[in-house]
Design a protein around this motif. Structure first.
Motif, PDB file in Angstrom:
ATOM      1  N   LEU A  17     -51.531 -19.770 -25.649  1.00  0.00           N
ATOM      2  CA  LEU A  17     -52.409 -20.959 -26.242  1.00  0.00           C
ATOM      3  C   LEU A  17     -53.736 -20.780 -25.626  1.00  0.00           C
ATOM      4  CD1 LEU A  17     -49.983 -23.818 -25.298  1.00  0.00           C
ATOM      5  CD2 LEU A  17     -50.299 -22.853 -27.624  1.00  0.00           C
ATOM      6  N   PHE A  18     -54.905 -21.103 -26.601  1.00  0.00           N
ATOM      7  CA  PHE A  18     -56.163 -20.904 -26.116  1.00  0.00           C
ATOM      8  C   PHE A  18     -56.922 -22.243 -26.924  1.00  0.00           C
ATOM      9  CE2 PHE A  18     -60.591 -19.629 -26.867  1.00  0.00           C
ATOM     10  CZ  PHE A  18     -60.998 -19.116 -25.370  1.00  0.00           C
ATOM     11  N   GLY A  19     -57.527 -22.758 -26.026  1.00  0.00           N
ATOM     12  CA  GLY A  19     -58.454 -23.887 -26.335  1.00  0.00           C
ATOM     13  C   GLY A  19     -57.981 -25.258 -26.181  1.00  0.00           C
ATOM     14  N   PHE A  20     -58.323 -26.065 -27.244  1.00  0.00           N
ATOM     15  CA  PHE A  20     -58.183 -27.580 -27.171  1.00  0.00           C
ATOM     16  C   PHE A  20     -57.013 -27.852 -27.996  1.00  0.00           C
ATOM     17  CE2 PHE A  20     -62.486 -27.223 -25.640  1.00  0.00           C
ATOM     18  CZ  PHE A  20     -62.687 -27.996 -24.573  1.00  0.00           C
ATOM     19  N   THR A  42     -59.459 -21.285 -21.196  1.00  0.00           N
ATOM     20  CA  THR A  42     -58.897 -20.123 -20.941  1.00  0.00           C
ATOM     21  C   THR A  42     -57.353 -20.024 -21.670  1.00  0.00           C
ATOM     22  OG1 THR A  42     -57.562 -20.834 -18.718  1.00  0.00           O
ATOM     23  CG2 THR A  42     -59.981 -20.236 -18.621  1.00  0.00           C
ATOM     24  N   ALA A  43     -56.934 -18.572 -21.657  1.00  0.00           N
ATOM     25  CA  ALA A  43     -55.876 -18.594 -22.416  1.00  0.00           C
ATOM     26  C   ALA A  43     -54.714 -18.797 -21.443  1.00  0.00           C
ATOM     27  CB  ALA A  43     -55.777 -16.855 -22.828  1.00  0.00           C
ATOM     28  N   VAL A  44     -53.683 -19.248 -21.972  1.00  0.00           N
ATOM     29  CA  VAL A  44     -52.437 -19.834 -21.054  1.00  0.00           C
ATOM     30  C   VAL A  44     -51.264 -19.133 -21.868  1.00  0.00           C
ATOM     31  CG1 VAL A  44     -50.798 -21.623 -20.348  1.00  0.00           C
ATOM     32  CG2 VAL A  44     -53.425 -21.934 -20.350  1.00  0.00           C
ATOM     33  N   THR A  45     -50.540 -18.342 -21.106  1.00  0.00           N
ATOM     34  CA  THR A  45     -49.427 -17.687 -21.974  1.00  0.00           C
ATOM     35  C   THR A  45     -48.075 -18.548 -21.276  1.00  0.00           C
ATOM     36  OG1 THR A  45     -50.371 -15.550 -21.848  1.00  0.00           O
ATOM     37  CG2 THR A  45     -47.900 -15.561 -22.058  1.00  0.00           C
ATOM     38  N   LEU A  46     -47.220 -18.846 -22.337  1.00  0.00           N
ATOM     39  CA  LEU A  46     -46.025 -19.680 -22.137  1.00  0.00           C
ATOM     40  C   LEU A  46     -44.895 -18.740 -22.505  1.00  0.00           C
ATOM     41  CD1 LEU A  46     -46.754 -23.270 -23.286  1.00  0.00           C
ATOM     42  CD2 LEU A  46     -46.980 -22.326 -20.885  1.00  0.00           C
ATOM     43  N   ALA A  47     -44.055 -18.525 -21.433  1.00  0.00           N
ATOM     44  CA  ALA A  47     -42.568 -17.854 -21.864  1.00  0.00           C
ATOM     45  C   ALA A  47     -41.838 -19.091 -22.397  1.00  0.00           C
ATOM     46  CB  ALA A  47     -42.139 -17.829 -20.461  1.00  0.00           C
ATOM     47  N   ALA A  52     -47.259 -26.471 -20.535  1.00  0.00           N
ATOM     48  CA  ALA A  52     -48.600 -26.319 -20.398  1.00  0.00           C
ATOM     49  C   ALA A  52     -49.208 -27.599 -20.316  1.00  0.00           C
ATOM     50  CB  ALA A  52     -49.571 -25.569 -21.472  1.00  0.00           C
ATOM     51  N   THR A  53     -50.264 -27.974 -19.590  1.00  0.00           N
ATOM     52  CA  THR A  53     -50.624 -29.554 -19.706  1.00  0.00           C
ATOM     53  C   THR A  53     -52.289 -29.554 -19.969  1.00  0.00           C
ATOM     54  OG1 THR A  53     -51.013 -29.441 -17.057  1.00  0.00           O
ATOM     55  CG2 THR A  53     -49.013 -30.041 -17.936  1.00  0.00           C
ATOM     56  N   PHE A  54     -52.607 -30.798 -20.304  1.00  0.00           N
ATOM     57  CA  PHE A  54     -54.136 -30.948 -20.323  1.00  0.00           C
ATOM     58  C   PHE A  54     -54.127 -32.571 -20.233  1.00  0.00           C
ATOM     59  CE2 PHE A  54     -52.579 -31.558 -24.809  1.00  0.00           C
ATOM     60  CZ  PHE A  54     -53.240 -32.788 -25.189  1.00  0.00           C
ATOM     61  N   THR A  55     -55.512 -32.898 -19.802  1.00  0.00           N
ATOM     62  CA  THR A  55     -55.601 -34.178 -19.556  1.00  0.00           C
ATOM     63  C   THR A  55     -56.641 -34.851 -20.374  1.00  0.00           C
ATOM     64  OG1 THR A  55     -55.504 -33.597 -17.202  1.00  0.00           O
ATOM     65  CG2 THR A  55     -56.679 -35.781 -17.575  1.00  0.00           C
ATOM     66  N   ILE A  56     -56.258 -36.069 -21.037  1.00  0.00           N
ATOM     67  CA  ILE A  56     -57.261 -36.987 -21.546  1.00  0.00           C
ATOM     68  C   ILE A  56     -57.846 -38.068 -20.828  1.00  0.00           C
ATOM     69  CG2 ILE A  56     -57.269 -38.632 -23.569  1.00  0.00           C
ATOM     70  CD1 ILE A  56     -54.553 -37.597 -24.599  1.00  0.00           C
ATOM     71  N   VAL A  75     -50.516 -35.248 -31.236  1.00  0.00           N
ATOM     72  CA  VAL A  75     -50.968 -34.055 -30.549  1.00  0.00           C
ATOM     73  C   VAL A  75     -50.752 -32.804 -31.550  1.00  0.00           C
ATOM     74  CG1 VAL A  75     -50.794 -32.621 -28.668  1.00  0.00           C
ATOM     75  CG2 VAL A  75     -51.033 -35.093 -28.312  1.00  0.00           C
ATOM     76  N   THR A  76     -51.517 -32.117 -31.912  1.00  0.00           N
ATOM     77  CA  THR A  76     -51.340 -30.604 -32.505  1.00  0.00           C
ATOM     78  C   THR A  76     -51.852 -29.514 -31.512  1.00  0.00           C
ATOM     79  OG1 THR A  76     -51.556 -31.507 -34.433  1.00  0.00           O
ATOM     80  CG2 THR A  76     -51.466 -29.026 -34.431  1.00  0.00           C
ATOM     81  N   PRO A  77     -50.940 -28.854 -31.090  1.00  0.00           N
ATOM     82  CA  PRO A  77     -51.400 -27.803 -29.890  1.00  0.00           C
ATOM     83  C   PRO A  77     -52.131 -26.634 -30.589  1.00  0.00           C
ATOM     84  CG  PRO A  77     -48.863 -27.902 -30.259  1.00  0.00           C
ATOM     85  CD  PRO A  77     -49.605 -28.615 -31.226  1.00  0.00           C
ATOM     86  N   PRO A  78     -53.057 -25.913 -29.736  1.00  0.00           N
ATOM     87  CA  PRO A  78     -54.271 -24.977 -30.363  1.00  0.00           C
ATOM     88  C   PRO A  78     -53.429 -23.999 -31.132  1.00  0.00           C
ATOM     89  CG  PRO A  78     -54.664 -25.332 -27.852  1.00  0.00           C
ATOM     90  CD  PRO A  78     -53.265 -26.050 -28.421  1.00  0.00           C
ATOM     91  N   GLY A  79     -54.029 -23.964 -32.289  1.00  0.00           N
ATOM     92  CA  GLY A  79     -53.469 -22.724 -33.135  1.00  0.00           C
ATOM     93  C   GLY A  79     -52.136 -23.036 -33.976  1.00  0.00           C
TER      94      GLY A  79
END
Length: 112
Positions: A17-20, A42-47, A52-56, A75-79
């Protein structure tokens, strides 16, 4: 400011995942898009099974005044192409910007 942390779980193959995430709220006043913050992604690789998390960040309604009721978080994940919908876990939103006129709804990129 108050915050809500959103988790994205990977149930498929390893992915990056990369971005918002694309995020918006359904509120008592209608649709409220969440703006992207200024942090650099930054790029986050998930097995498979990874998270992954993000904050609002948002301005909560003052205790002495009613605010805008947020009902749903979309929510729609990046990409990604599949939007997930959940109940808004935060408090009511302030109806007016604070004295600094800062953005009332702001998200950090994935992994921040």
């Amino acid at each position: 400011m108050a915050s809500v942390v959103v988790s994205i779980d990977n149930t498929g193959d390893t992915c990056t995942l990369f971005g918002f995430a694309e995020v918006d709220l359904t509120t008592s006043m209608g649709h409220a898009p969440v703006q992207h913050g200024s942090d650099q992604p930054t790029a986050v690789t998930l097995a498979k099974g990874g998270r992954a998390t993000f904050t609002i960040w948002y301005h909560p309604a003052p205790a002495d005044r009613p605010g805008t009721k947020a009902h749903l978080l979309h929510v729609t994940p990046p990409g990604g192409t599949q939007r997930q919908t959940m109940l808004w876990p935060g408090t009511d939103l302030a109806d007016e910007p604070d004295s600094l006129a800062t953005t009332p709804l702001l998200e950090e990129p994935i992994g921040h």
